[in-house]
Design a protein around this motif. Sequence first.
Motif, PDB file in Angstrom:
ATOM      1  N   ILE A   1       0.847  -1.183  -0.101  1.00 40.76           N
ATOM      2  CA  ILE A   1       0.003   0.127   0.187  1.00 40.76           C
ATOM      3  C   ILE A   1       0.841   1.297   0.152  1.00 40.76           C
ATOM      4  O   ILE A   1       1.836   1.244   0.815  1.00 40.76           O
ATOM      5  N   VAL A   2       0.749   2.093  -0.907  1.00 46.18           N
ATOM      6  CA  VAL A   2       1.432   3.571  -1.219  1.00 46.18           C
ATOM      7  C   VAL A   2       0.841   4.262   0.112  1.00 46.18           C
ATOM      8  O   VAL A   2      -0.273   4.690   0.278  1.00 46.18           O
ATOM      9  N   PRO A   3       1.967   4.800   0.925  1.00 43.28           N
ATOM     10  CA  PRO A   3       1.594   5.597   2.064  1.00 43.28           C
ATOM     11  C   PRO A   3       1.644   7.156   1.582  1.00 43.28           C
ATOM     12  O   PRO A   3       1.861   7.633   0.427  1.00 43.28           O
ATOM     13  N   THR A   4       0.996   7.811   2.483  1.00 40.25           N
ATOM     14  CA  THR A   4       1.059   9.389   2.408  1.00 40.25           C
ATOM     15  C   THR A   4       2.399   9.934   2.339  1.00 40.25           C
ATOM     16  O   THR A   4       3.058   9.932   3.490  1.00 40.25           O
ATOM     17  N   LEU A   5       2.831  10.526   1.461  1.00 41.40           N
ATOM     18  CA  LEU A   5       4.378  11.272   1.533  1.00 41.40           C
ATOM     19  C   LEU A   5       4.411  12.695   1.488  1.00 41.40           C
ATOM     20  O   LEU A   5       5.457  13.437   1.539  1.00 41.40           O
TER      21      LEU A   5
ATOM     22  N   ALA B   1       5.727  17.748  -2.895  1.00 38.67           N
ATOM     23  CA  ALA B   1       4.526  18.493  -3.102  1.00 38.67           C
ATOM     24  C   ALA B   1       3.415  17.681  -3.695  1.00 38.67           C
ATOM     25  O   ALA B   1       2.127  18.250  -3.920  1.00 38.67           O
ATOM     26  N   GLY B   2       3.633  16.399  -4.264  1.00 42.72           N
ATOM     27  CA  GLY B   2       2.702  15.649  -5.053  1.00 42.72           C
ATOM     28  C   GLY B   2       3.370  14.339  -5.103  1.00 42.72           C
ATOM     29  O   GLY B   2       4.551  14.081  -5.020  1.00 42.72           O
ATOM     30  N   GLN B   3       2.479  13.217  -5.414  1.00 35.87           N
ATOM     31  CA  GLN B   3       3.010  11.920  -5.554  1.00 35.87           C
ATOM     32  C   GLN B   3       2.088  11.147  -6.517  1.00 35.87           C
ATOM     33  O   GLN B   3       0.846  11.648  -6.611  1.00 35.87           O
TER      34      GLN B   3
ATOM     35  N   LEU C   1       7.726  11.040  -7.197  1.00 39.18           N
ATOM     36  CA  LEU C   1       7.601  12.081  -6.217  1.00 39.18           C
ATOM     37  C   LEU C   1       7.718  13.505  -6.692  1.00 39.18           C
ATOM     38  O   LEU C   1       8.814  13.669  -7.768  1.00 39.18           O
ATOM     39  N   THR C   2       6.991  14.305  -6.446  1.00 46.64           N
ATOM     40  CA  THR C   2       7.146  15.693  -7.225  1.00 46.64           C
ATOM     41  C   THR C   2       7.673  16.628  -6.110  1.00 46.64           C
ATOM     42  O   THR C   2       6.920  16.776  -5.146  1.00 46.64           O
TER      43      THR C   2
ATOM     44  N   GLY D   1      -1.398  19.723  -6.156  1.00 44.57           N
ATOM     45  CA  GLY D   1       0.031  19.590  -6.219  1.00 44.57           C
ATOM     46  C   GLY D   1       0.708  18.625  -7.108  1.00 44.57           C
ATOM     47  O   GLY D   1       2.020  18.324  -7.026  1.00 44.57           O
ATOM     48  N   VAL D   2       0.005  17.953  -7.805  1.00 41.62           N
ATOM     49  CA  VAL D   2       0.631  16.994  -8.703  1.00 41.62           C
ATOM     50  C   VAL D   2       0.277  17.558 -10.216  1.00 41.62           C
ATOM     51  O   VAL D   2      -0.878  17.716 -10.640  1.00 41.62           O
ATOM     52  N   PRO D   3       1.677  17.941 -10.919  1.00 42.93           N
ATOM     53  CA  PRO D   3       1.376  18.202 -12.114  1.00 42.93           C
ATOM     54  C   PRO D   3       1.127  17.449 -13.141  1.00 42.93           C
ATOM     55  O   PRO D   3       1.269  16.293 -13.098  1.00 42.93           O
TER      56      PRO D   3
END
Length: 629
Positions: A459-463, A498-500, A516-517, A611-613
Amino acid sequence: METPTPDPLSGRTLHGRYVLGERVRSGASGTVYAAQDLREERTVAVTVLHPWLMGNHGAVHAFLGRAQTLEAVAHPRLARVLAHGRDEAYVYAVAEYLRGETLAEVLGDGEALRYSPHMALSIVADVLAALDAAHRTGVVHGEITPDKVVMDDGGRARVTGFPLLFDAAEDAGPDSRTDVRDVGALLHRLMTGDSAVEDEGRPLRPSAVLPDLPPDLDMLVANATDPNPRYRPRDAGQYLTLVEQVMRSLPRTDRDREGDTRPIPVVTDLPVADLPAESAAGAAGDDRGGAVPRWRRPPALVAAGVLVLALFAAGWALAPVGGAALPDVLGSDPEAAEARLAALDLELVVAFDETYSDTEAVGSVADTTPEAGAELERGDEVMLWLSAGPQFAEVPDVVGGTENEARDTLRTAGFTHIEVVQEHSSEEAPGTVLSTVPATGEEGDRAEAVTVHVSEGVIVPTLLGMGQAEAGEALTGLGLAFEVAEAHHATAPEGEVAGQTPEPGTILPEEGVVTLTVSLGPEPEDEETEEDEAGEPGESAPADDGGRGEGGREDGGRGDGDRGDRGDDGWGDSGGASCAVGAWDGGTVYDTGDQVNYRGRVYEARWWIQGVPPTMGEEWGVWEDRGSC
């Protein structure tokens, strides 16, 4: 008595709809208020983010993101999150307001109050059913305590108080096994009255307080509270299966069948031992007014029962001697069977249990002990065995679905003992059911476990809000790889994630890649040159490009973006999309359907994002490429 200082937010209206009232509690997420929803004309609970966190971009983003995620989680035993928003200086989330008493209020402090095992399991089953709905969506509670479980007048439990913001100082946020541990500790408290949450690095064992407790109950608590998370049930659904299995095997007492949910001893406004003998029976009487929940009912009922038993005992010698034959009640519903036994006027002790039956409908009487026709004497015990359906059933087809879908389908088919085994699969997505034992279509024994083989995943965590190095270490520790893209961001400091992509909660195979942005800080202002002012060919920016330079490029035509030439991404292509839409901004929250202009192309948001471009060619990403402009 000193007058308390009024809360500065009480009486304030957010977005012209939610009028904040009395302060309920405060925590890491913010302050919770009882509020009036003017549009729906109902009472709600509004959590307002603490003012000192408003300047923390990561905290605001995490608060709003978790609130949005929780809005999609629904279950009858769960307090729904209804809405969230930002009104000037206030960030808030709105949830259902649950009426009733929390378990913390019911149990009180310093009193060894406890529930019967069956009632304790019933409460915990309600809690686990609610958490199962959350765990299926990748959401954990993280703070299951008695004050987060509300009991209604019907004796049913509902879960509330999902944190919207976890302590940033924690090395890692809670996971589903954290909730399992907390529910195990809650079960221990309900059955023993002991509020211990840990036992010096050992699992909690209620048998240490109640030596005669059945081993299955000891196992339930010990497994869930094992200090090593690996040995706990993996989520609420798996633990619920175990709880239901033990609950079905427990003989039900008279107070269980009557739905009595009072702790033992009975909760009163004052401990009975502290009251005069003549008033103890009415310590929580009807003079308080209003409906009294069943767990708070006065012990006068108990005293009345003792009096009745005394009268029966006194008149026992005067009663005529005699018995009767046990009637045939097979196929009857439990209430009708009990009525027929009561009509014998022998004061029989009736108990219930379950058994498999190929002939009788589920819930009806499938057998009795003793058998029909046996001679009964006054005070004898009769066991009514209720049908749980056939012992053997065909295993349904769950291959190709998700693990949670498989659990639901198998439970519906009557298989309550489900074991999950993860294994590597290069062909199926993580979390996909690969096979079952017994296999689909085979006859399975409902008294035995069904093993579900599931494709393993991470599971991808919050980064968001982490530094680049910290986020990279977190992903590497989970067996995931990562790539870094840099972009200017209006609010995130330089070097902060700022984004993932993909978003938190996504399941990836081991060695899956997370992008990872990382913020470059705010975008520098463009410096106009004399040539720009003179309007030399190729240097002036069209009026509708958002001020970003030639072709709408975010780097203002300086060539210092992620891609340095026009051919890679079609900046110069012609297309039907219009660059008149606003330019992408890392600090803006975009919802489903919102369009942005980014590097000469138009993208449309598939769901909520910040935050994700946009990334060209990303077929299953957040942004859908609508073409060049």
